[in-house]
Enzyme design. Structure first.
Site, mmCIF file in Angstrom:
data_model
loop_
_atom_site.group_PDB
_atom_site.id
_atom_site.type_symbol
_atom_site.label_atom_id
_atom_site.label_comp_id
_atom_site.label_asym_id
_atom_site.label_seq_id
_atom_site.Cartn_x
_atom_site.Cartn_y
_atom_site.Cartn_z
ATOM 1 N N GLY A 33 0.842 -1.204 0.000
ATOM 2 C CA GLY A 33 0.000 0.000 0.000
ATOM 3 C C GLY A 33 0.871 1.245 0.000
ATOM 4 O O GLY A 33 0.512 2.281 0.572
ATOM 5 N N GLY A 83 0.059 5.245 -1.439
ATOM 6 C CA GLY A 83 -0.940 6.129 -0.854
ATOM 7 C C GLY A 83 -0.335 7.302 -0.098
ATOM 8 O O GLY A 83 0.869 7.560 -0.172
ATOM 9 N N GLN A 84 -1.198 7.990 0.671
ATOM 10 C CA GLN A 84 -0.762 9.231 1.344
ATOM 11 C C GLN A 84 0.403 8.992 2.290
ATOM 12 O O GLN A 84 1.381 9.733 2.282
ATOM 13 C CB GLN A 84 -1.940 9.843 2.119
ATOM 14 C CG GLN A 84 -1.626 11.236 2.647
ATOM 15 C CD GLN A 84 -2.655 11.760 3.643
ATOM 16 O OE1 GLN A 84 -3.516 11.027 4.130
ATOM 17 N NE2 GLN A 84 -2.560 13.035 3.953
ATOM 18 N N ASP A 99 2.086 -1.873 -4.295
ATOM 19 C CA ASP A 99 0.721 -1.343 -4.244
ATOM 20 C C ASP A 99 -0.081 -2.061 -5.320
ATOM 21 O O ASP A 99 0.489 -2.657 -6.236
ATOM 22 C CB ASP A 99 0.729 0.179 -4.512
ATOM 23 C CG ASP A 99 -0.519 0.877 -3.996
ATOM 24 O OD1 ASP A 99 -0.438 1.545 -2.945
ATOM 25 O OD2 ASP A 99 -1.591 0.749 -4.651
ATOM 26 N N ASP A 116 -1.267 -7.317 -4.658
ATOM 27 C CA ASP A 116 -2.557 -7.214 -3.975
ATOM 28 C C ASP A 116 -2.374 -7.644 -2.521
ATOM 29 O O ASP A 116 -1.935 -8.766 -2.254
ATOM 30 C CB ASP A 116 -3.575 -8.118 -4.688
ATOM 31 C CG ASP A 116 -4.976 -7.990 -4.098
ATOM 32 O OD1 ASP A 116 -5.115 -7.507 -2.954
ATOM 33 O OD2 ASP A 116 -5.928 -8.388 -4.782
ATOM 34 N N TYR A 157 -14.894 0.952 8.903
ATOM 35 C CA TYR A 157 -13.454 1.231 9.003
ATOM 36 C C TYR A 157 -12.989 1.123 10.459
ATOM 37 O O TYR A 157 -12.002 0.449 10.772
ATOM 38 C CB TYR A 157 -13.202 2.638 8.450
ATOM 39 C CG TYR A 157 -11.793 3.150 8.556
ATOM 40 C CD1 TYR A 157 -10.762 2.568 7.820
ATOM 41 C CD2 TYR A 157 -11.493 4.250 9.367
ATOM 42 C CE1 TYR A 157 -9.467 3.063 7.898
ATOM 43 C CE2 TYR A 157 -10.207 4.745 9.451
ATOM 44 C CZ TYR A 157 -9.199 4.156 8.715
ATOM 45 O OH TYR A 157 -7.923 4.649 8.798
ATOM 46 N N LYS A 213 -10.494 -1.588 12.234
ATOM 47 C CA LYS A 213 -9.259 -1.180 12.923
ATOM 48 C C LYS A 213 -9.219 -1.728 14.356
ATOM 49 O O LYS A 213 -8.178 -2.172 14.832
ATOM 50 C CB LYS A 213 -9.135 0.353 12.942
ATOM 51 C CG LYS A 213 -8.820 0.962 11.584
ATOM 52 C CD LYS A 213 -7.452 0.544 11.094
ATOM 53 C CE LYS A 213 -7.107 1.133 9.743
ATOM 54 N NZ LYS A 213 -5.877 0.562 9.159
HETATM 55 P P1 NAD Z 1 -4.389 5.747 1.128
HETATM 56 O O1 NAD Z 1 -5.784 5.441 0.758
HETATM 57 O O2 NAD Z 1 -3.821 7.059 0.747
HETATM 58 O O3 NAD Z 1 -3.413 4.629 0.572
HETATM 59 C C1 NAD Z 1 -3.720 3.276 0.632
HETATM 60 C C2 NAD Z 1 -2.986 2.598 -0.501
HETATM 61 O O4 NAD Z 1 -3.333 1.219 -0.453
HETATM 62 C C3 NAD Z 1 -3.389 3.114 -1.892
HETATM 63 O O5 NAD Z 1 -2.235 3.454 -2.628
HETATM 64 C C4 NAD Z 1 -4.128 1.953 -2.519
HETATM 65 O O6 NAD Z 1 -3.905 1.823 -3.924
HETATM 66 C C5 NAD Z 1 -3.531 0.783 -1.775
HETATM 67 N N1 NAD Z 1 -4.402 -0.371 -1.754
HETATM 68 C C6 NAD Z 1 -5.738 -0.432 -1.559
HETATM 69 N N2 NAD Z 1 -6.175 -1.704 -1.628
HETATM 70 C C7 NAD Z 1 -5.074 -2.455 -1.863
HETATM 71 C C8 NAD Z 1 -4.853 -3.841 -2.033
HETATM 72 N N3 NAD Z 1 -5.869 -4.724 -1.996
HETATM 73 N N4 NAD Z 1 -3.593 -4.262 -2.251
HETATM 74 C C9 NAD Z 1 -2.564 -3.398 -2.309
HETATM 75 N N5 NAD Z 1 -2.707 -2.071 -2.176
HETATM 76 C C10 NAD Z 1 -3.953 -1.620 -1.957
HETATM 77 O O7 NAD Z 1 -4.271 5.511 2.703
HETATM 78 P P2 NAD Z 1 -3.212 6.150 3.712
HETATM 79 O O8 NAD Z 1 -3.775 7.426 4.178
HETATM 80 O O9 NAD Z 1 -1.857 6.112 3.130
HETATM 81 O O10 NAD Z 1 -3.356 5.124 4.908
HETATM 82 C C11 NAD Z 1 -2.446 4.076 5.124
HETATM 83 C C12 NAD Z 1 -2.863 3.363 6.396
HETATM 84 O O11 NAD Z 1 -2.874 4.291 7.492
HETATM 85 C C13 NAD Z 1 -4.270 2.759 6.349
HETATM 86 O O12 NAD Z 1 -4.302 1.573 7.082
HETATM 87 C C14 NAD Z 1 -5.113 3.790 7.041
HETATM 88 O O13 NAD Z 1 -6.237 3.225 7.622
HETATM 89 C C15 NAD Z 1 -4.157 4.312 8.089
HETATM 90 N N6 NAD Z 1 -4.516 5.654 8.554
HETATM 91 C C16 NAD Z 1 -4.430 6.737 7.737
HETATM 92 C C17 NAD Z 1 -4.802 7.988 8.214
HETATM 93 C C18 NAD Z 1 -4.720 9.223 7.360
HETATM 94 O O14 NAD Z 1 -5.177 10.300 7.785
HETATM 95 N N7 NAD Z 1 -4.149 9.163 6.176
HETATM 96 C C19 NAD Z 1 -5.245 8.129 9.532
HETATM 97 C C20 NAD Z 1 -5.359 6.994 10.329
HETATM 98 C C21 NAD Z 1 -4.965 5.763 9.837
HETATM 99 N N1 SER Z 2 -7.882 10.041 8.242
HETATM 100 C C1 SER Z 2 -8.585 8.809 8.418
HETATM 101 C C2 SER Z 2 -9.960 8.893 7.871
HETATM 102 O O1 SER Z 2 -10.501 9.976 7.879
HETATM 103 C C3 SER Z 2 -8.645 8.461 9.864
HETATM 104 O O2 SER Z 2 -8.278 7.154 10.001
HETATM 105 O O3 SER Z 2 -10.510 7.910 7.477
#
Ligand code: NAD
Ligand code: SER
Length: 316
Positions: free
Chosen positions: A10, A13-14, A36, A54, A144, A148
């Site tokens: 993954g 992503g962000q 990813d 995946d 979600y 978690k």
């Molecule tokens: P994001 O959505 O920006 O990135 C997730 C990435 O996972 C994407 O690039 C997507 O293509 C990839 N993905 C989705 N399904 C997939 C699969 N089946 N196989 C492989 N890749 C796959 O999310 P993020 O913000 O980078 O979050 C990363 C983690 O951190 C997540 O578990 C999220 O719950 C957690 N998180 C994020 C935030 C936030 O504010 N960004 C806050 C709390 C927790």
């Molecule tokens: N930034 C995330 C969301 O809004 C928190 O896990 O889903």
């Protein structure tokens, strides 16, 4: 961690993009394999190995771990809160299916460490919303948040039963300029900076006085690496750690932007994401993380606003 070889699932992503950059800077580009579902590699990740993978394909993950002699896996692939509410079963399959497989793989392949992030979304309406404690009533209402919380419990189970070293943080909403957010309730706090520079106006999907815990990405990446480097004996909880940095409302972030762009205007059109935000904490008590591994944030709202506007303007 000089001899570690890391797989990030993954990574496009962000969080993934910035985490890969930070780990590659520390360990060397070839020590960190980014992966990813996306076929196209993010431009910032092109300097090192990238694999299309995946997160729910356990056989492919095992094969890659064996081939590349991976010692640590960071599983970031997930469906976030807003997207998850649109397709709950798919969100459960991705979020929980990928974790359960990885925990099993971790035991079989004797991984040194696994990282799996949690979220403030584990908390629900029965939780104290101000300075939410590490250990408290936890009754999430979104798919979600349910995934978690269930995931945290599974991580703790594998630690206790199989001595698997799996760690996590309950990230607040994360704000970044290098990579875009992917379908969360806190995404407004990123979009607002882009729109402030582009059109001078932003319509917020959360109402003006909705306070949520937030963190700048630099702090989140540092927290992740600090937790992963902390000696296991110092960690007093098997659940993911609360980590805090700041708490603000749409009205307050707009006021911080107006310090730099006086003509910036905000309006409000709350949608279904308001209902999600209403169930989450307003601020976080992260004293356990501070005590166990010396967690301390560096960015507040004003410093983050200055940094976001400067970098987004430069990026064009
Ligand atoms: P994001 O959505 O920006 O990135 C997730 C990435 O996972 C994407 O690039 C997507 O293509 C990839 N993905 C989705 N399904 C997939 C699969 N089946 N196989 C492989 N890749 C796959 O999310 P993020 O913000 O980078 O979050 C990363 C983690 O951190 C997540 O578990 C999220 O719950 C957690 N998180 C994020 C935030 C936030 O504010 N960004 C806050 C709390 C927790
Ligand atoms: N930034 C995330 C969301 O809004 C928190 O896990 O889903």
């Amino acid at each position: 961690m000089p001899s570690e070889k890391i797989l990030i699932i993954g990574a496009g992503g962000q969080i993934g993009v910035e985490l890969v950059l930070a780990l590659r800077a520390a360990l060397g580009n070839n020590q960190v394999i980014a992966s990813d579902l996306k076929k196209e590699v993010h431009p910032l990740l092109a300097d090192g190995p990238y694999v299309t993978l995946d997160a729910t394909d356990g056989a492919a993950i095992t094969a890659l771990i064996q081939k590349e002699k991976i010692t640590q896996v960071y599983l970031l692939a997930a469906m976030l809160s807003a997207t998850g509410e649109k397709m709950p079963m798919k969100a459960w399959e991705v979020n929980m299916g990928s974790l359960l497989q990885l925990l099993e793989i971790g035991v079989q392949e004797k991984l040194n460490k696994i990282y799996w992030p949690s979220s403030i979304a584990v908390f629900g309406t029965t939780t104290p919303r101000v300075e939410t404690p590490q250990a408290t009533i936890i009754e999430p209402t979104t798919v979600y948040g349910i995934s978690k919380y269930a995931g945290e419990l599974w991580c703790q189970y594998y630690q206790k039963r199989y001595k698997l070293d799996v760690r996590g943080l309950r990230y607040p909403g994360l704000i970044s300029w290098k990579s875009a957010p992917g379908g969360g309730t806190t995404d407004y706090a990123v979009e607002i900076y882009h729109e402030a520079l582009k059109s001078g106006h932003y319509t917020s999907f959360l109402s003006e006085n909705t306070y949520l815990p937030m963190m700048f990405m630099d702090d989140a990446i540092r927290a992740t690496i600090e937790l992963m480097e902390a000696p296991a004996a110092q960690l007093s909880t098997g659940m993911a750690y609360n980590v805090g940095a700041m708490s603000f409302s749409p009205k307050e972030i707009a006021a911080a932007i107006q310090q730099h762009i006086p003509d910036f205007r905000i309006s409000y059109a709350p949608d279904f994401r308001q209902d999600i935000a209403n169930t989450w904490p307003q601020s976080i008590d992260d004293s356990t993380a501070r005590k166990d591994w010396n967690w301390k944030p560096e960015f507040d709202l004003n410093r983050m606003t200055e940094t976001m506007l400067y970098n987004l303007k430069k990026k064009g």
